[in-house]
Design an enzyme around this catalytic site. Sequence first.
Site, short mmCIF file in Angstrom:
data_model
loop_
_atom_site.label_atom_id
_atom_site.label_comp_id
_atom_site.label_asym_id
_atom_site.label_seq_id
_atom_site.Cartn_x
_atom_site.Cartn_y
_atom_site.Cartn_z
N HIS A 260 -9.34 0.26 -4.86
CA HIS A 260 -8.72 -1.02 -5.23
C HIS A 260 -9.81 -2.01 -5.57
CE1 HIS A 260 -6.37 -4.74 -5.00
NE2 HIS A 260 -5.30 -3.99 -5.13
N GLU A 316 -0.15 1.51 -4.55
CA GLU A 316 0.52 2.20 -5.64
C GLU A 316 0.59 3.70 -5.40
OE1 GLU A 316 0.40 -1.54 -6.82
OE2 GLU A 316 -1.55 -0.56 -6.65
#
Length: 374
Positions: A260, A316
Amino acid sequence: MTDNENLESFDLAGVIVGETAISDVDGAAGRLSYRGVDIVDLAERPFAEVVWLVLFGETPDAARQAQLNRFLCQHARLTLEERQVLKLLPQHLHPMLMLQGMVPLIELPEAETLGVGLDAEHGLVIAAKISALIAAWYRREQGLSPLGGGPDDNFHQHFLTLLHGQVPDADAVRILDATQILQMEHSFNAGTFAGRVCASTLAPIQSVISASIGTLYGRLHGGADQAALEMAQSIGAPEKAAAYVAQCLAEKTKIMGMGHREYRTVDPRAKLLKPMAMNLCNDPDSRRLLDTLIAVEQACQQEFATRGKEIWANVEFYKGAVFHNLGLPTHFFTAMFAMARVYGYIAHYLEFSRESRLIRPRARYVPAREPAMA
């Protein structure tokens, strides 16, 4: 800025471009909070309570939560005109493009009923309509007739009823509540910042939300959830994950959902969502996909450990397994993300509009080089 500075300095990474009291992303510590409340605490709370907190900065009582649930459910119905416009769109259109196009066309009320201000109420109407648009688009794809309504006491119960035509079990509603809370808000992410730029021109809230949804569609932003599950489907089984990861690293191919931009440790949302997904995904197909994702994460961690680095899955990565178990095709995953993140967009619109100022950065002009002489 000097002429010989690397162009990478233009990516705005780490550049402070504004202030917000809505959420705090502490990437170094792996923490996320909304209005000062840790996401670990919020994930267990009722969805309507967290929506109200994010939008208005206060914890609502039970009566306010019930009122908000009823409001969202009552507005999660398409008008005749909205249904007619939806029928005119190409059936193969991706749900995110459908949402981006339909949001500015939603009919908004002229008077408020919640007592929170007309801009906020317009935002909440759009949020409710997004759920109805997703359900209607899904049913159109499936060759099913649209449904007009569902239970009015729980927004996500209402949505899942519109989607599949039957009242869902409590576990499905509970995990959808938690998943949508986890992805409701994330400070100045790309979609939110695009919305703030749009809002700075004094564009209306429907234009702002449409701009944010268009930005969210990208594979490097919200589209990673669809890409991650489709990756697991293409791998096929957990025992094939290590070879897949090794090939991706050798070919310098990005593994969607791993790592991320903000978090230097485990994404706190993924840390919460992973065990939820493991409890939910019990049917053979969903379990195989989830086990494949877990194997990909483990293989990535092993490969990066040999390089003296760490890497973790982001939110996600695992939410696709949840949405798959809830009966949603992969190309609807990012639309579900938009259905949650819209509350963050509304909150930022309200916050920014109080002291709106046009966002107009400068560019350094670099003349094109003349073509070399033959």
